[in-house]
Design an enzyme around this catalytic site. Structure first.
Site, mmCIF file in Angstrom:
data_model
loop_
_atom_site.group_PDB
_atom_site.id
_atom_site.type_symbol
_atom_site.label_atom_id
_atom_site.label_comp_id
_atom_site.label_asym_id
_atom_site.label_seq_id
_atom_site.Cartn_x
_atom_site.Cartn_y
_atom_site.Cartn_z
ATOM 1 N N GLU A 1 24.611 13.326 -1.888
ATOM 2 C CA GLU A 1 23.272 13.914 -1.746
ATOM 3 C C GLU A 1 22.495 13.319 -0.575
ATOM 4 O O GLU A 1 21.598 13.958 -0.026
ATOM 5 C CB GLU A 1 22.480 13.784 -3.040
ATOM 6 C CG GLU A 1 22.998 14.650 -4.189
ATOM 7 C CD GLU A 1 24.148 14.000 -4.969
ATOM 8 O OE1 GLU A 1 24.683 12.966 -4.516
ATOM 9 O OE2 GLU A 1 24.500 14.535 -6.054
ATOM 10 N N PHE B 1 20.412 11.421 -20.933
ATOM 11 C CA PHE B 1 21.517 11.366 -19.990
ATOM 12 C C PHE B 1 21.054 11.881 -18.619
ATOM 13 O O PHE B 1 20.477 12.962 -18.522
ATOM 14 C CB PHE B 1 22.692 12.205 -20.504
ATOM 15 C CG PHE B 1 23.850 12.229 -19.540
ATOM 16 C CD1 PHE B 1 24.545 11.072 -19.245
ATOM 17 C CD2 PHE B 1 24.232 13.406 -18.909
ATOM 18 C CE1 PHE B 1 25.596 11.085 -18.326
ATOM 19 C CE2 PHE B 1 25.279 13.433 -18.008
ATOM 20 C CZ PHE B 1 25.966 12.266 -17.716
ATOM 21 N N GLN B 2 21.288 11.099 -17.596
ATOM 22 C CA GLN B 2 20.918 11.425 -16.213
ATOM 23 C C GLN B 2 19.418 11.660 -16.039
ATOM 24 O O GLN B 2 18.990 12.493 -15.235
ATOM 25 C CB GLN B 2 21.728 12.615 -15.689
ATOM 26 C CG GLN B 2 23.216 12.281 -15.635
ATOM 27 C CD GLN B 2 24.027 13.201 -14.777
ATOM 28 O OE1 GLN B 2 23.771 14.395 -14.732
ATOM 29 N NE2 GLN B 2 25.042 12.659 -14.108
ATOM 30 N N LYS C 1 15.011 21.404 -16.748
ATOM 31 C CA LYS C 1 16.017 22.426 -17.013
ATOM 32 C C LYS C 1 15.421 23.580 -17.823
ATOM 33 O O LYS C 1 15.714 24.758 -17.562
ATOM 34 C CB LYS C 1 17.186 21.786 -17.773
ATOM 35 C CG LYS C 1 18.418 22.649 -17.828
ATOM 36 C CD LYS C 1 19.626 21.869 -18.310
ATOM 37 C CE LYS C 1 20.870 22.726 -18.294
ATOM 38 N NZ LYS C 1 22.068 21.996 -18.717
ATOM 39 N N MET D 1 24.525 -4.088 16.652
ATOM 40 C CA MET D 1 23.149 -4.521 16.888
ATOM 41 C C MET D 1 22.846 -5.820 16.136
ATOM 42 O O MET D 1 22.127 -6.687 16.641
ATOM 43 C CB MET D 1 22.164 -3.406 16.493
ATOM 44 C CG MET D 1 20.728 -3.704 16.849
ATOM 45 S SD MET D 1 20.516 -4.050 18.614
ATOM 46 C CE MET D 1 20.024 -2.447 19.240
HETATM 47 C C1 LIG Z 1 21.503 1.775 5.959
HETATM 48 C C2 LIG Z 1 21.328 0.622 6.895
HETATM 49 N N1 LIG Z 1 21.828 -0.599 6.567
HETATM 50 C C3 LIG Z 1 21.673 -1.635 7.420
HETATM 51 C C4 LIG Z 1 21.015 -1.490 8.598
HETATM 52 C C5 LIG Z 1 20.829 -2.664 9.546
HETATM 53 N N2 LIG Z 1 21.499 -2.421 10.823
HETATM 54 C C6 LIG Z 1 20.857 -1.971 11.922
HETATM 55 S S1 LIG Z 1 21.856 -1.731 13.228
HETATM 56 C C7 LIG Z 1 23.196 -2.253 12.359
HETATM 57 C C8 LIG Z 1 24.546 -2.301 12.992
HETATM 58 C C9 LIG Z 1 25.077 -0.949 13.300
HETATM 59 O O1 LIG Z 1 26.449 -1.075 13.607
HETATM 60 P P1 LIG Z 1 27.271 0.164 14.137
HETATM 61 O O2 LIG Z 1 27.034 1.338 13.274
HETATM 62 O O3 LIG Z 1 28.688 -0.236 14.302
HETATM 63 O O4 LIG Z 1 26.578 0.480 15.540
HETATM 64 P P2 LIG Z 1 26.445 -0.455 16.845
HETATM 65 O O5 LIG Z 1 25.208 -1.278 16.698
HETATM 66 O O6 LIG Z 1 27.679 -1.317 16.928
HETATM 67 O O7 LIG Z 1 26.334 0.505 17.977
HETATM 68 C C10 LIG Z 1 22.838 -2.622 11.052
HETATM 69 C C11 LIG Z 1 23.770 -3.154 10.049
HETATM 70 C C12 LIG Z 1 20.484 -0.210 8.870
HETATM 71 N N3 LIG Z 1 19.788 0.033 9.978
HETATM 72 N N4 LIG Z 1 20.674 0.823 8.030
#
Ligand SMILES: Cc1ncc(C[n+]2csc(CCOP(=O)(O)OP(=O)(O)O)c2C)c(N)n1
Length: 571
Positions: free
Chosen positions: A53, A115-116, A165, A477
């Site tokens: 979802e 439920f749910q 529902k 990042m």
């Molecule tokens: C749902 C979620 N969890 C954690 C983060 C924290 N976060 C920001 S950038 C990043 C790394 C992203 O890695 P990747 O998708 O491999 O992209 P890259 O930075 O290597 O281009 C994380 C873990 C986030 N922004 N969103």
């Protein structure tokens, strides 16, 4: 009122959607929403069966951002509804109009831990613009109509409608009420006062070093042409927020580029030297301002914004123009004098200093594949015309820096919430909204794996996306922050991934791989010619960083720069 007949709540739901002009709904069925799904078969609305979802909410979001219309997601109660939450919060932070409809347990079971059963209106209260719990068939149409009105009017946002529902199953004599929706106390149509317009025009006319900010509001309001007229009349240069990119043509001589944490160094310096900021449809997010105490210290601020709650929230406005930014620009245009800011624009160009020397595009070829090169080459090959949907991380910033957007609604990205996993589903939504666009997904190896199950939805829908996985083997990042601020201790950021080419093939899709810059053009040509969604695994430099970088909470002019070749070769 138009003639009606006997209808169930479930039928009324689809009737309202059809009358609101909804063409596609993204959803996933379950017990509490089965009456609605059953009635769906009688209505000419396309349903896209997602794999999670969260994907439905992001698809509705991408659909809305690409088209400017309201996106619709549908889910069952409990886990179906809670799975929507990340997508709703993403839309809330970026002011995207969504209507999310959830089934709820029968009204007499509410509060019994049935439920749910989840109190989804309680859960989503802080992340929706408004929400409704509908327990009576009589309320289905009025509340859904209100939901669409609230989602799209004023500052857009997500609205959730939770329908029990029994309200879906009960029937009533239904007649369509097409009188305008009125909500006491809700005043979405605000307009800047003429005396404030005059004060703003005076400040603009007197400014010697103005910078105009193009925010997401310019894109949302369809005000790009007005902005261009305003800028060409006043001669003032333009800086963009991440979500404002494309709102003003990147290749226009008065376009400076992106501001903020990963903005161009000279743009941030220009803001710090400016004597006036004209902020259009933006909210001075912390990623844009850096430390507030030292932000744009010499500048008066004119804040044009639709939501009065944003005025003086982060940055004090000298003049606040509250209203639709297109209306505000229409009023400002005749009020401002024609201006010449050549010497200021030249001064900003001189602030570029050694930026070109530090730019990865001008560094001598090293034989390695850098993500920035991929973005630049994609921009060149697609002639800047693709609709690009990015995920969150380094690749998102490199795209913003190196893919030049000249048109609005051509870059879709999660700015406010920074939601990894957004890109693939949002891109499918965007593609369904704009089937003639060439859609590119730019996603990291981490974020791709969060919602890669939606590849299966792409295959089922026969949609053509180009998925560029910028695969650096890290949560890049976060790794960069660890390198800069945590002594290079890579806690939980190295990431092993499946073979993305085989993953694509397992879905009956085409998978391709690029390891050298020289291969990019041919592989992209193959991808463009292929039928259906294509995944390209770009094996890029593992430990590159996004520059410049303003550390979180630092002064905007206090940037970490990419080392010059001379600095890089120092021991
Ligand atoms: C749902 C979620 N969890 C954690 C983060 C924290 N976060 C920001 S950038 C990043 C790394 C992203 O890695 P990747 O998708 O491999 O992209 P890259 O930075 O290597 O281009 C994380 C873990 C986030 N922004 N969103």
């Amino acid at each position: 009122m138009t003639a009606g007949g006997e209808r169930t709540g479930a039928q009324i739901l689809w009737e309202v959607l059809a009358r609101e002009g909804v063409e596609v709904v993204f959803g996933y069925p379950g017990g509490a929403v089965m009456p609605a799904y059953d009635a769906m078969l009688e209505y000419p609305i396309r349903h896209v069966l997602v794999r999670h979802e969260q994907g439905a909410a992001h698809m509705a979001d991408g659909y809305a951002r690409a088209s400017g219309r309201v996106g619709v997601a549908l889910a069952t109660s409990g886990p179906g509804a809670t799975n929507l939450v990340t997508g709703i919060a993403t839309a809330m932070l970026d002011s995207v109009p969504l209507v999310c409809i959830t089934g709820q347990v029968p009204s007499k079971l509410i509060g019994s831990d049935a439920f749910q059963e989840t109190d989804i209106t309680g859960v989503t209260l802080p992340i929706t613009k408004h929400n409704y719990l509908v327990t009576r068939v009589e309320d289905v149409a009025p509340m859904l109509r209100q939901a669409f009105y609230v989602a799209r009017s004023g500052r857009p946002g997500p609205v959730l409608v939770d329908i029990t529902k029994d309200a879906q199953q009960a029937s009533m004599h239904f007649t369509w009420d097409d009188s305008p929706v009125r909500l006491p106390g809700y005043r979405p149509e605000l307009r800047a006062r003429p005396d404030e317009i005059r004060r703003a025009a005076d400040l603009i006319d007197r400014a010697e070093r103005p910078v105009v900010f193009c925010g997401h509001g310019i894109v949302a309001a369809g005000a790009s042409d007005l902005l261009r007229e305003f800028v060409e009349k006043t001669g003032a240069p333009v800086a963009s927020t991440l979500l404002g990119l494309g709102g003003f043509p990147a290749t226009h001589p008065l376009s400076l580029g992106m501001m903020g944490m990963h903005g161009e160094a000279w743009v941030n310096r220009a803001i710090q030297e400016a004597d006036l900021l004209v902020a259009l449809g933006m909210r001075f997010d912390d990623r844009v301002t850096g430390k507030l105490e030292t932000y744009a210290p010499r500048a008066k601020k004119i804040h044009c914004e639709l939501d009065p709650a944003e005025i003086n929230k982060n940055v004090r406005a000298d003049v606040a123009l509250v209203g639709d930014v297109a209306d505000t620009l229409r009023a400002l245009l005749p009020a401002v004098a024609r201006g010449d800011r050549h010497s200021w624009v030249e001064r900003i160009h001189s602030l570029k200093g050694d930026s070109a020397v530090r730019d990865i595009q001008t560094l001598p070829p090293s034989g390695r594949l850098f993500a920035a090169h991929v973005m630049h080459d994609l921009w060149r090959i697609t002639e800047g015309k693709a609709l690009v949907v990015t995920d969150v991380g380094q690749h998102q910033m490199w795209e913003a820096q190196y893919y030049k957007h000249d048109h609005p609604r051509k870059l879709i990205t999660s700015g406010g919430l920074g939601t990894m996993g957004f890109a693939l589903p949002a891109a499918l939504g965007a593609k369904l909204a704009c089937p003639d666009e060439e859609v590119w997904v730019i996603v990291g190896d981490g974020g791709f794996q969060m919602t890669a199950a939606e590849l299966s939805t792409c295959a089922q829908e026969g949609a053509k996306l180009h998925v560029a996985v910028i695969n650096n083997g890290y949560l890049g990042m976060v790794r960069q922050w660890q390198e800069f601020f945590y002594g290079g201790r890579y806690a939980a950021t190295p990431m092993k991934s499946p073979d993305f080419v085989k993953l694509a093939e397992a879905h009956g899709l085409v998978g391709l791989r690029v390891t050298q810059r020289e291969q990019i053009a041919d592989v992209v040509a193959t991808a463009r010619a292929a039928e259906g969604t294509v995944v390209i695994d770009f094996r890029v430099e593992r430990e590159d960083s996004v520059y410049p970088m303003v550390p979180a909470g630092a002064d905007l002019h206090d940037m970490i720069r990419r080392p010059t070749p001379a600095e890089a070769s120092e021991p």
